[in-house]
Design a protein around this motif. Sequence first.
Motif, mmCIF file in Angstrom:
data_model
loop_
_atom_site.group_PDB
_atom_site.id
_atom_site.type_symbol
_atom_site.label_atom_id
_atom_site.label_comp_id
_atom_site.label_asym_id
_atom_site.label_seq_id
_atom_site.Cartn_x
_atom_site.Cartn_y
_atom_site.Cartn_z
ATOM 1 N N LEU A 82 -22.346 -9.971 23.343
ATOM 2 C CA LEU A 82 -22.463 -8.510 23.318
ATOM 3 C C LEU A 82 -23.814 -8.088 23.886
ATOM 4 O O LEU A 82 -23.903 -7.161 24.693
ATOM 5 N N ARG A 83 -24.862 -8.798 23.492
ATOM 6 C CA ARG A 83 -26.197 -8.486 24.012
ATOM 7 C C ARG A 83 -26.293 -8.810 25.495
ATOM 8 O O ARG A 83 -26.900 -8.059 26.268
ATOM 9 N N ALA B 169 -26.390 -5.789 17.564
ATOM 10 C CA ALA B 169 -25.349 -6.696 18.054
ATOM 11 C C ALA B 169 -24.641 -7.374 16.880
ATOM 12 O O ALA B 169 -23.417 -7.474 16.860
ATOM 13 N N PHE C 189 -15.658 -5.889 17.354
ATOM 14 C CA PHE C 189 -14.995 -6.354 18.576
ATOM 15 C C PHE C 189 -14.240 -7.658 18.301
ATOM 16 O O PHE C 189 -13.129 -7.862 18.779
ATOM 17 N N LEU D 248 -16.453 -9.830 23.713
ATOM 18 C CA LEU D 248 -17.536 -8.989 23.192
ATOM 19 C C LEU D 248 -17.754 -9.223 21.698
ATOM 20 O O LEU D 248 -18.677 -8.658 21.106
ATOM 21 N N ARG E 14 -21.904 4.377 34.624
ATOM 22 C CA ARG E 14 -23.026 4.203 35.542
ATOM 23 C C ARG E 14 -22.529 3.727 36.900
ATOM 24 O O ARG E 14 -21.504 3.102 37.013
ATOM 25 N N LEU F 293 -19.070 1.579 24.833
ATOM 26 C CA LEU F 293 -18.530 1.047 26.082
ATOM 27 C C LEU F 293 -18.624 2.063 27.213
ATOM 28 O O LEU F 293 -18.746 1.690 28.382
ATOM 29 N N LEU G 275 -14.711 -2.011 31.189
ATOM 30 C CA LEU G 275 -15.271 -1.309 30.037
ATOM 31 C C LEU G 275 -14.559 0.024 29.824
ATOM 32 O O LEU G 275 -14.262 0.416 28.700
ATOM 33 N N GLN G 276 -14.303 0.701 30.942
ATOM 34 C CA GLN G 276 -13.669 2.015 30.856
ATOM 35 C C GLN G 276 -12.292 1.921 30.208
ATOM 36 O O GLN G 276 -11.931 2.749 29.366
ATOM 37 N N ALA H 89 -24.576 -6.084 27.328
ATOM 38 C CA ALA H 89 -25.368 -4.851 27.292
ATOM 39 C C ALA H 89 -26.527 -4.930 28.279
ATOM 40 O O ALA H 89 -26.836 -3.961 28.977
ATOM 41 N N PRO I 221 -17.378 -2.053 35.636
ATOM 42 C CA PRO I 221 -17.243 -0.806 34.876
ATOM 43 C C PRO I 221 -15.796 -0.470 34.529
ATOM 44 O O PRO I 221 -15.528 0.080 33.468
ATOM 45 N N PRO J 33 -22.307 2.625 29.691
ATOM 46 C CA PRO J 33 -22.545 1.810 30.889
ATOM 47 C C PRO J 33 -21.383 1.870 31.872
ATOM 48 O O PRO J 33 -21.581 1.651 33.071
ATOM 49 N N ALA J 34 -20.189 2.179 31.377
ATOM 50 C CA ALA J 34 -19.035 2.199 32.264
ATOM 51 C C ALA J 34 -19.138 3.333 33.277
ATOM 52 O O ALA J 34 -18.577 3.249 34.365
ATOM 53 N N MET K 220 -29.669 -2.793 23.375
ATOM 54 C CA MET K 220 -28.988 -3.350 22.183
ATOM 55 C C MET K 220 -29.844 -4.472 21.592
ATOM 56 O O MET K 220 -30.005 -5.519 22.203
ATOM 57 N N ALA L 232 -25.163 -4.637 31.737
ATOM 58 C CA ALA L 232 -24.676 -3.279 32.004
ATOM 59 C C ALA L 232 -25.824 -2.298 32.201
ATOM 60 O O ALA L 232 -25.647 -1.251 32.828
ATOM 61 N N ALA L 233 -26.995 -2.634 31.667
ATOM 62 C CA ALA L 233 -28.128 -1.693 31.690
ATOM 63 C C ALA L 233 -28.763 -1.597 33.080
ATOM 64 O O ALA L 233 -29.553 -0.701 33.346
ATOM 65 N N GLN L 234 -28.417 -2.532 33.956
ATOM 66 C CA GLN L 234 -28.988 -2.521 35.296
ATOM 67 C C GLN L 234 -27.883 -2.731 36.326
ATOM 68 O O GLN L 234 -26.797 -3.193 35.988
ATOM 69 N N ALA L 235 -28.199 -2.419 37.543
ATOM 70 C CA ALA L 235 -27.218 -2.609 38.607
ATOM 71 C C ALA L 235 -26.879 -4.095 38.747
ATOM 72 O O ALA L 235 -25.719 -4.469 38.914
#
Lengths: 94, 94
Positions: free
Chosen positions: A22-23, B6, B13, A16, B94, B88, A81-82, A26, A78, B91-92, B1, A29-32
């Motif tokens: 990183l982008r 970024a 990071f 990251l 979601r 982080l 990230l968690q 992101a 996920p 999105p985690a 982002m 992560a913003a979509q399924a």
Amino acid sequence: MDEAAAARIAPMFKALGDPVRLRLAAMIAAQAETCVCDLTPHFALSGPTISHHLKILREAGLVDCERRGTWVHYWIQPAALQSLSTLLQAPAQR
Amino acid sequence: MDEAAAARIAPMFKALGDPVRLRLAAMIAAQAETCVCDLTPHFALSGPTISHHLKILREAGLVDCERRGTWVHYWIQPAALQSLSTLLQAPAQR
DNA sequence: GCCCTATCTTGACATACTTCGAAACAGTGC
DNA sequence: GCACTGTTTCGAAGTATGTCAAGATAGGGC
């Protein structure tokens, strides 16, 4: 944090630690799910370079992918990230 | 982002993306303040190398330091960790 | 004050890793 | 076969890592 834990987690932060990745992360992560063909146009980089960065995110365990017909779809992991998030949060609240 | 965000966040990071720096940050975060002389013995690295890694953490805004007599004391910047953590976490979940 | 020691940082350098593009390759569908 | 989408390979340029030596700063003994 012992040596082994650091060696296991550091590559995720490292992945990251590049603005492009990183982008990418992101966006994914913003979509399924996200197709590579939707990612590439947002960057002034060649296809191979995007593919290279995606590979690093993949090897770090932050994303996963699958080829479905012509296109390759990426999605976020996920849990990864968690675990990073909680790692940062514990000392941040002290 | 967006691109600017970024570019601002990635260095943090990146700073955590090295096992040595990750452990250094964790050690510093585990206490209110930590002296460099307490950090160095935990690593099989020379003093200058530790100092170099601490500088990178400092420049990333993750830690701050102050010389107090003979010793230099480091402490964590909780706000920086917190901002990374929330980034982080969204999105985690979601 | 002056020198000596201890602590930490900085500068110079060699080695290793990253980043990126061009070309070649692999998988899919017509 | 041919066109399209992504990935892999290879090489060049840039950046990071770690060591050694030297420099800065503080405290103690004389």
